[in-house]
Design an enzyme around this catalytic site. Structure first.
Site, PDB file in Angstrom:
ATOM      1  N   GLU A 166      93.034  31.210  30.112  1.00  0.00           N
ATOM      2  CA  GLU A 166      91.660  30.680  29.713  1.00  0.00           C
ATOM      3  C   GLU A 166      91.037  31.875  28.659  1.00  0.00           C
ATOM      4  O   GLU A 166      91.219  33.105  28.917  1.00  0.00           O
ATOM      5  CB  GLU A 166      90.709  30.583  30.714  1.00  0.00           C
ATOM      6  CG  GLU A 166      89.294  30.280  30.284  1.00  0.00           C
ATOM      7  CD  GLU A 166      88.392  29.943  31.386  1.00  0.00           C
ATOM      8  OE1 GLU A 166      87.089  29.697  31.174  1.00  0.00           O
ATOM      9  OE2 GLU A 166      88.823  29.769  32.521  1.00  0.00           O
ATOM     10  N   LYS A 194      87.521  24.132  33.701  1.00  0.00           N
ATOM     11  CA  LYS A 194      86.969  23.747  34.776  1.00  0.00           C
ATOM     12  C   LYS A 194      87.641  22.183  35.219  1.00  0.00           C
ATOM     13  O   LYS A 194      87.560  21.517  34.605  1.00  0.00           O
ATOM     14  CB  LYS A 194      85.326  23.329  34.489  1.00  0.00           C
ATOM     15  CG  LYS A 194      84.649  24.683  34.961  1.00  0.00           C
ATOM     16  CD  LYS A 194      84.679  24.949  36.489  1.00  0.00           C
ATOM     17  CE  LYS A 194      84.130  26.545  37.032  1.00  0.00           C
ATOM     18  NZ  LYS A 194      85.003  27.433  37.507  1.00  0.00           N
TER      19      LYS A 194
END
Length: 396
Positions: A207, A223
């Site tokens: 990420e 997410k």
């Protein structure tokens, strides 16, 4: 502010530099030139300290919108590590529970120069032993924390909170080869290591917390998680709960970038793209903006730290819940680690990350909690995220 310990991993033989996001063409030519380490107890503002230190080495941290300065032969760039607790300090939020690995700094900056003499190859790894993992809370305690977040959502205190657990294991031997193996995990966009006297960090993060190039800033929040099977991909794409959780964080990141962007320049370039990390599918979006004139590294860090995908929404209210619920500090997890070079900042969010102090290895894993969260499923998801990291660290 700088601390050096005579014992622990820092006294072991030097290894080649493998900092996440460092230029690949430079990694076998980098030599440490200067270093700063800071801990919460030192006091002061870590964002301002980082900007000042890097600007002092000619890395243009005071204004990230300026064209890159001519390359200095004595400086290539710098590794930058910011703990989640330092990020909380930057926004005047509670730091949370104590760090289970107190040897770790909360801010570390290592400035590198090039050398024409490649470092000698690392010695073959010696004997390595990792003991059993001991979790800092039980599955029941984790599930109770999920229910506490759901109750806070029901009261209207928050919309989403990321809840993180910790595990530790004793070890013998040099932990750095084990930590370096994490970079080989599939999908580890920010694979690499950083170490100092008495501590070491290994990262396999997919990420992007924040990237700045040519005056444009972007973040790639993740997410939503499912097993990396055909059925898991279909389920992730069809899940209203996962999409709602994801969009909340995308909106939060749009707001974070807007704090330092030119008016009207924030945009969502990609929404809910499904990508693979190890044996998991995860949903990722890309949010970007044009930086406003005069934005420096300190303002950048204050806007994005701690990362929205590992805190929640609203961010400050979520940080209050995190400090109240998590029994162990986040240490090296849920912070930032990457590279600052001329005209470039590239920091990964330290999920899928492990750290060593002189005695123990540490890992952290968690997930975002919304009203629709099922406690048992959240406990299982955190375990699934930690499993590849734990398994690779335990390998001989």
């Amino acid at each position: 502010m700088r601390r050096f310990r005579p014992d622990g991993v820092g006294t072991l033989p030097q290894r080649p530099v493998d900092v996440p996001a460092a230029p690949a063409s430079c990694r076998d030519r980098l030599v440490e030139r200067d270093r700063l380490e800071w801990r919460l107890a030192d006091g002061g503002d870590p964002a301002a300290l980082a900007e000042e230190f890097l600007a002092g080495h000619g890395l243009g941290a005071a204004d990230l919108t300026r064209p890159a300065a001519p390359h200095r032969h004595d400086v290539c760039g710098a590794a930058l590590y910011v703990s989640a607790a330092a990020g909380a300090r930057m926004v005047a939020a509670p730091a949370g529970a104590a760090n289970p690995a107190p040897a770790l700094p909360d801010l570390a900056i290592v400035v590198y120069r090039h050398t024409d003499t490649p470092p000698p190859p690392a010695d073959p790894p010696g004997p390595w032993w990792l003991g059993p993992w001991r979790d800092s809370w039980t599955g029941r305690e984790h599930a109770d924390a999920v229910e506490a977040v759901r109750a806070a959502i029901g009261r209207g205190d928050v919309y989403q909170v990321n809840v993180v657990g910790h595990a530790g294991a004793d070890y013998t031997g040099d932990p750095r080869p084990a930590l370096a193996r994490l970079a080989g995990l599939p999908g580890a966009r920010y694979g690499g290591t950083l170490h100092g006297d008495g501590w070491a960090i290994g990262c396999a993060s997919p990420e992007t917390l924040v990237e700045v190039t040519a005056g444009r800033v972007l973040t790639r929040p993740i997410k939503g998680t499912r097993p990396a099977t055909a059925a898991g991909r279909r389920e992730l794409l069809a899940s209203a709960k996962e999409r709602a959780e994801h969009v909340m964080i995308v909106d939060l990141e749009r707001n974070d970038l807007a704090r330092m962007a030119r008016t009207g320049s924030v945009r969502v370039d990609e929404l809910f793209a499904v990508r693979r990390w190890c044996d998991l599918w995860q949903a990722e979006s890309t949010v970007s903006a044009a930086l406003a004139d005069g934005i420096g590294l300190a303002a950048l860090l204050r806007a994005v730290c701690p990362g929205g995908s590992v805190t929640g929404a609203p961010k400050l209210a979520a940080l209050d819940r995190i400090a109240a619920l998590e029994p162990v500090g986040r240490g090296a997890g849920m912070g930032a680690l990457g590279w600052v070079g001329p005209g470039r900042v590239d920091l990964g969010l330290t999920i899928r990350t492990a750290a060593a102090d002189g005695q123990r290895l540490h890992v952290w894993a968690g997930g975002g909690i919304t009203w629709d969260s099922d406690p048992a499923a959240e406990v299982a998801e955190a375990a699934a995220k930690a499993a590849p990291v734990r398994a690779l660290l335990a390998a001989g």
